[in-house]
Design a protein around this motif. Structure first.
Motif, PDB file in Angstrom:
ATOM      1  N   GLY A   1      18.844 -15.216   8.061  1.00  0.00           N
ATOM      2  CA  GLY A   1      18.075 -15.944   6.844  1.00  0.00           C
ATOM      3  C   GLY A   1      17.460 -15.033   6.054  1.00  0.00           C
ATOM      4  N   VAL A   2      17.768 -13.886   6.128  1.00  0.00           N
ATOM      5  CA  VAL A   2      17.166 -12.767   5.213  1.00  0.00           C
ATOM      6  C   VAL A   2      17.937 -12.222   4.082  1.00  0.00           C
ATOM      7  CG1 VAL A   2      15.995 -10.481   5.257  1.00  0.00           C
ATOM      8  CG2 VAL A   2      15.531 -12.252   7.027  1.00  0.00           C
ATOM      9  N   GLU A   3      17.460 -12.135   2.823  1.00  0.00           N
ATOM     10  CA  GLU A   3      18.104 -11.694   1.959  1.00  0.00           C
ATOM     11  C   GLU A   3      18.242 -10.200   1.701  1.00  0.00           C
ATOM     12  OE1 GLU A   3      20.179 -13.172  -0.371  1.00  0.00           O
ATOM     13  OE2 GLU A   3      19.781 -15.074   0.507  1.00  0.00           O
ATOM     14  N   PRO A   4      19.089  -9.663   1.559  1.00  0.00           N
ATOM     15  CA  PRO A   4      19.130  -8.123   1.145  1.00  0.00           C
ATOM     16  C   PRO A   4      17.952  -7.467   0.160  1.00  0.00           C
ATOM     17  CG  PRO A   4      21.469  -8.758   1.312  1.00  0.00           C
ATOM     18  CD  PRO A   4      20.589 -10.044   1.189  1.00  0.00           C
ATOM     19  N   VAL A   5      17.350  -6.821   0.345  1.00  0.00           N
ATOM     20  CA  VAL A   5      16.244  -6.138  -0.778  1.00  0.00           C
ATOM     21  C   VAL A   5      16.568  -4.862  -1.365  1.00  0.00           C
ATOM     22  CG1 VAL A   5      13.920  -5.613  -1.379  1.00  0.00           C
ATOM     23  CG2 VAL A   5      14.554  -7.409   0.230  1.00  0.00           C
ATOM     24  N   LYS A   6      17.359  -4.624  -2.347  1.00  0.00           N
ATOM     25  CA  LYS A   6      17.995  -3.784  -3.170  1.00  0.00           C
ATOM     26  C   LYS A   6      16.606  -3.093  -3.833  1.00  0.00           C
ATOM     27  CE  LYS A   6      20.521  -0.403  -4.946  1.00  0.00           C
ATOM     28  NZ  LYS A   6      20.752   0.682  -3.859  1.00  0.00           N
ATOM     29  N   TYR A   7      15.851  -3.938  -4.517  1.00  0.00           N
ATOM     30  CA  TYR A   7      14.801  -3.333  -5.465  1.00  0.00           C
ATOM     31  C   TYR A   7      13.338  -4.113  -4.972  1.00  0.00           C
ATOM     32  CZ  TYR A   7      18.505  -1.226  -8.082  1.00  0.00           C
ATOM     33  OH  TYR A   7      19.641  -0.690  -8.389  1.00  0.00           O
TER      34      TYR A   7
ATOM     35  N   ASN B   1      15.209   0.499  -2.859  1.00  0.00           N
ATOM     36  CA  ASN B   1      15.276   0.728  -1.393  1.00  0.00           C
ATOM     37  C   ASN B   1      16.576   1.224  -1.068  1.00  0.00           C
ATOM     38  OD1 ASN B   1      15.649   0.130   1.372  1.00  0.00           O
ATOM     39  ND2 ASN B   1      15.403  -1.978   1.260  1.00  0.00           N
ATOM     40  N   TYR B   2      16.443   2.566  -0.595  1.00  0.00           N
ATOM     41  CA  TYR B   2      17.850   3.155  -0.032  1.00  0.00           C
ATOM     42  C   TYR B   2      18.208   2.936   1.234  1.00  0.00           C
ATOM     43  CZ  TYR B   2      16.662   5.736  -4.537  1.00  0.00           C
ATOM     44  OH  TYR B   2      16.437   6.074  -5.912  1.00  0.00           O
ATOM     45  N   SER B   3      17.504   2.350   2.046  1.00  0.00           N
ATOM     46  CA  SER B   3      17.889   2.169   3.348  1.00  0.00           C
ATOM     47  C   SER B   3      19.122   1.440   3.600  1.00  0.00           C
ATOM     48  CB  SER B   3      16.666   1.601   4.117  1.00  0.00           C
ATOM     49  OG  SER B   3      16.489   0.267   3.692  1.00  0.00           O
ATOM     50  N   PRO B   4      20.017   1.618   4.452  1.00  0.00           N
ATOM     51  CA  PRO B   4      21.050   0.823   4.797  1.00  0.00           C
ATOM     52  C   PRO B   4      20.881  -0.609   4.964  1.00  0.00           C
ATOM     53  CG  PRO B   4      20.819   2.643   6.610  1.00  0.00           C
ATOM     54  CD  PRO B   4      19.720   2.690   5.404  1.00  0.00           C
ATOM     55  N   GLN B   5      21.557  -1.406   4.635  1.00  0.00           N
ATOM     56  CA  GLN B   5      21.390  -3.031   4.837  1.00  0.00           C
ATOM     57  C   GLN B   5      23.116  -3.539   4.991  1.00  0.00           C
ATOM     58  OE1 GLN B   5      17.965  -4.846   2.551  1.00  0.00           O
ATOM     59  NE2 GLN B   5      18.707  -3.232   1.104  1.00  0.00           N
ATOM     60  N   ASP B   6      22.893  -4.419   6.109  1.00  0.00           N
ATOM     61  CA  ASP B   6      24.234  -5.320   6.430  1.00  0.00           C
ATOM     62  C   ASP B   6      24.094  -6.324   5.792  1.00  0.00           C
ATOM     63  OD1 ASP B   6      26.052  -6.473   7.279  1.00  0.00           O
ATOM     64  OD2 ASP B   6      26.275  -5.593   9.474  1.00  0.00           O
ATOM     65  N   PRO B   7      24.365  -6.906   4.950  1.00  0.00           N
ATOM     66  CA  PRO B   7      24.251  -8.183   3.823  1.00  0.00           C
ATOM     67  C   PRO B   7      24.616  -9.361   4.852  1.00  0.00           C
ATOM     68  CG  PRO B   7      25.177  -6.817   2.395  1.00  0.00           C
ATOM     69  CD  PRO B   7      25.342  -5.964   3.805  1.00  0.00           C
TER      70      PRO B   7
ATOM     71  N   THR C   1       0.694  -1.337  -0.018  1.00  0.00           N
ATOM     72  CA  THR C   1       0.210  -0.224  -0.045  1.00  0.00           C
ATOM     73  C   THR C   1       0.903   1.176  -0.056  1.00  0.00           C
ATOM     74  OG1 THR C   1      -1.794  -1.111   1.176  1.00  0.00           O
ATOM     75  CG2 THR C   1      -1.827   1.300   1.216  1.00  0.00           C
ATOM     76  N   PHE C   2       0.652   2.139  -0.907  1.00  0.00           N
ATOM     77  CA  PHE C   2       1.372   3.350  -1.151  1.00  0.00           C
ATOM     78  C   PHE C   2       1.223   4.229   0.093  1.00  0.00           C
ATOM     79  CE2 PHE C   2       1.772   1.648  -5.214  1.00  0.00           C
ATOM     80  CZ  PHE C   2       3.003   2.000  -5.508  1.00  0.00           C
ATOM     81  N   THR C   3       1.982   4.237   1.087  1.00  0.00           N
ATOM     82  CA  THR C   3       1.721   4.972   2.208  1.00  0.00           C
ATOM     83  C   THR C   3       3.256   5.843   2.491  1.00  0.00           C
ATOM     84  OG1 THR C   3       2.333   3.505   3.993  1.00  0.00           O
ATOM     85  CG2 THR C   3       0.044   3.726   3.344  1.00  0.00           C
ATOM     86  N   ASP C   4       3.059   6.865   3.368  1.00  0.00           N
ATOM     87  CA  ASP C   4       4.257   7.628   3.781  1.00  0.00           C
ATOM     88  C   ASP C   4       5.195   6.677   4.470  1.00  0.00           C
ATOM     89  OD1 ASP C   4       3.273   9.955   2.679  1.00  0.00           O
ATOM     90  OD2 ASP C   4       2.024  10.499   4.723  1.00  0.00           O
ATOM     91  N   ASP C   5       4.660   5.969   5.540  1.00  0.00           N
ATOM     92  CA  ASP C   5       5.157   5.099   6.314  1.00  0.00           C
ATOM     93  C   ASP C   5       6.261   3.864   5.499  1.00  0.00           C
ATOM     94  OD1 ASP C   5       4.404   6.133   8.473  1.00  0.00           O
ATOM     95  OD2 ASP C   5       3.226   4.493   9.394  1.00  0.00           O
ATOM     96  N   ARG C   6       5.478   3.443   4.311  1.00  0.00           N
ATOM     97  CA  ARG C   6       6.072   2.081   3.794  1.00  0.00           C
ATOM     98  C   ARG C   6       7.224   2.849   2.915  1.00  0.00           C
ATOM     99  NH1 ARG C   6       8.284  -1.759   2.436  1.00  0.00           N
ATOM    100  NH2 ARG C   6       7.299  -3.653   1.630  1.00  0.00           N
ATOM    101  N   PHE C   7       7.015   4.150   2.185  1.00  0.00           N
ATOM    102  CA  PHE C   7       7.994   4.844   1.469  1.00  0.00           C
ATOM    103  C   PHE C   7       9.437   5.225   2.483  1.00  0.00           C
ATOM    104  CE2 PHE C   7       6.191   4.582  -2.515  1.00  0.00           C
ATOM    105  CZ  PHE C   7       7.070   5.370  -3.413  1.00  0.00           C
ATOM    106  N   ALA C   8       8.969   5.676   3.625  1.00  0.00           N
ATOM    107  CA  ALA C   8      10.028   5.949   4.924  1.00  0.00           C
ATOM    108  C   ALA C   8      10.815   5.024   5.008  1.00  0.00           C
ATOM    109  CB  ALA C   8       9.420   6.556   5.947  1.00  0.00           C
ATOM    110  N   SER C   9      10.407   3.602   5.052  1.00  0.00           N
ATOM    111  CA  SER C   9      11.077   2.349   5.367  1.00  0.00           C
ATOM    112  C   SER C   9      12.163   2.383   4.114  1.00  0.00           C
ATOM    113  CB  SER C   9      10.249   1.057   5.532  1.00  0.00           C
ATOM    114  OG  SER C   9       9.521   0.930   4.333  1.00  0.00           O
TER     115      SER C   9
END
Length: 453
Positions: free
Chosen positions: A258-264, A245-251, A206-214
């Motif tokens: 057990g979680v894959e990084p999500v770039k897009y 996804n511009y949020s910093p991620q530690d691969p 759902t396109f929301t401010d919170d989702r984009f902020a994440s």
């Protein structure tokens, strides 16, 4: 959900076939798409110093939703221009009854997003009056989309870059619906929730401010046309819409969990998850009444209109046909689309059960009820306004042949004037029956609670 079936004349087919053959022969040895972001719909990165402006696409409940002590939600289903025009027609009927201005949240999916954003943008899009609405939503978006492929700059970008058919449809929506508006242009009330499906994990987006902020991105700067396209991007006709996804991620840390990084994130049609568009409204209520009494939040009433443009699902024309193949089947096998429709019907059935309407009554019963996730189990009334309900109205009430015609309008992004007239007449008759059946938001729609602890 937009089951997008191009309806082409023989002349259209010859022109497109000739164009495709010429391009394929000329550029058969072309390499992979040029590097870089050629798609115009990328979401922008937000720095820590960027001032984030809250938009109408928000989960936050404000005084604008609670000041009258009443909650009214409006969910508009998918279904291309059929859903867009039926949804708009119901909204105009609500407006005549003085109810549309009281709607707090509008949730749309696929074709249902068109009247939602048209109403939410108001002056930026046009007046919410019958003539203007019919002109805008009766537009042949589909033909414009097809012929924009012939523009030289679109031909180049389509064949040599990451520019896609979806980006061409965004051009159409920007030119004839949203006029390059961003989410910041939406009026603060009602909330406008547009829904899509995440290709990566098949979850609702759902396109929301919170989702984009994440994503470390700013929804206020994002073009509404991109979200409309993401919600209606039927797989096969359109490519998915990409969000970065511009949020910093530690691969390393993520893989340890057990979680894959999500770039897009890749988004397409919201119909496979919820073609009624009602799940976002339920989530909005549950987010805001959990841990409190729903009856206190909305002491006067809690009511959700579910505008359902689901067509008739049977195919009597196949009973006497040796072959089901039509002209369009030479380009895409419509049996695949029909199988998708069957899954949408099952999803619709499950969602309506959650709204308190049993399967055997889903095309006949207009009243439902669902329980919110708060401490007292307070409920919200449902009014199911479905095209398929016309089938169960008397012939005299529904007007001769209306039920058959309206429930067999194909899912496409254009309508004939006669089809549009039928949808507006259907909305008028269905709302009139709802009036006769009892008051809309009144004593019967006050939140009821079972006082569970």
């Amino acid at each position: 959900m937009a089951r997008f079936i191009p309806v082409l004349t023989l002349k259209d087919v010859r022109h497109l076939a000739g164009l495709m053959a010429t391009v394929c022969l000329t550029f058969a040895s072309a390499c992979s798409p040029l590097p870089g972001h050629w798609r115009p719909g990328w979401n922008e990165h937000t720095s820590e110093r960027t001032v984030i402006v809250e938009t109408a696409a928000s989960w936050n409940m404000t005084d604008l939703e609670t000041q009258d002590g009443r909650f009214i939600g409006l969910a508009i289903s998918g279904g291309g221009s059929r859903a867009a025009n039926f949804g708009a027609a119901v909204m105009l009927e609500l407006q005549q009854r003085g109810l549309l201005d009281q709607v707090d949240v509008i949730s749309g999916v696929s074709g249902g997003t068109l009247p939602a954003v048209y109403y939410g943008l108001r002056d930026k899009a046009g007046p919410f009056e019958s003539e203007a609405v019919r002109k805008t939503l009766g537009y042949d978006f589909q033909r414009n989309w097809l012929w924009r492929w012939l523009l030289p700059h679109n031909i180049f970008r389509f064949w040599f870059t990451d520019f896609t058919r979806s980006d061409i449809m965004v051009q159409v929506f920007n030119a004839h619906l949203t006029h390059k508006a961003t989410f910041a242009d939406l009026r603060p009330h009602p909330k406008i929730l547009l829904n899509s499906t995440v290709h990566n994990d098949h979850m609702r987006f759902t396109f929301t401010d919170d989702r984009f902020a994440s994503l470390h991105s700013n929804l206020a700067m994002y073009h509404v046309a991109n979200a409309v396209n993401a919600s209606s991007a039927f797989p096969g006709a359109f490519e998915d819409v990409t969000l970065e996804n511009y949020s910093p991620q530690d691969p390393v840390a993520l893989k340890a969990l057990g979680v894959e990084p999500v770039k897009y994130l890749h988004l397409y049609d919201g119909g496979p998850i919820d073609n009624l568009g009602v799940q976002a409204i339920v989530e909005y209520l549950n987010r805001n009444v959990t841990g409190s009494r729903g009856a206190h939040a909305f002491p006067n009433s809690c009511l959700i209109f579910v505008v359902d443009a689901t067509p008739a699902s049977e195919h009597p024309e196949l009973n006497d046909s040796q072959s089901s193949r039509q002209v369009v089947d030479y380009f895409i096998d419509t049996n695949v689309l029909d199988a998708m429709d069957a899954m949408l019907i099952e999803s619709r059935r499950s969602n309506l059960v959650r709204l308190g309407i049993p399967p055997e009554k889903q095309d006949q019963e207009v009243h439902g009820h669902f329980v919110m996730n708060d401490q007292t189990g307070c409920g919200c009334e449902i009014r199911h306004i479905a095209l398929r309900h016309l089938i169960y109205m008397s012939e005299s009430a529904a007007a001769p042949g209306l039920a058959y015609r309206a429930t067999r309008i194909n899912t496409k992004f254009w309508l004939s004037k006669e089809e549009q007239d039928d949808l507006f007449m259907a909305a008028k008759l269905l709302m009139k029956e709802l009036d006769d059946d009892g008051p809309l938001p009144g004593s019967d729609s006050k939140p009821t609670c079972n006082h569970r602890k």
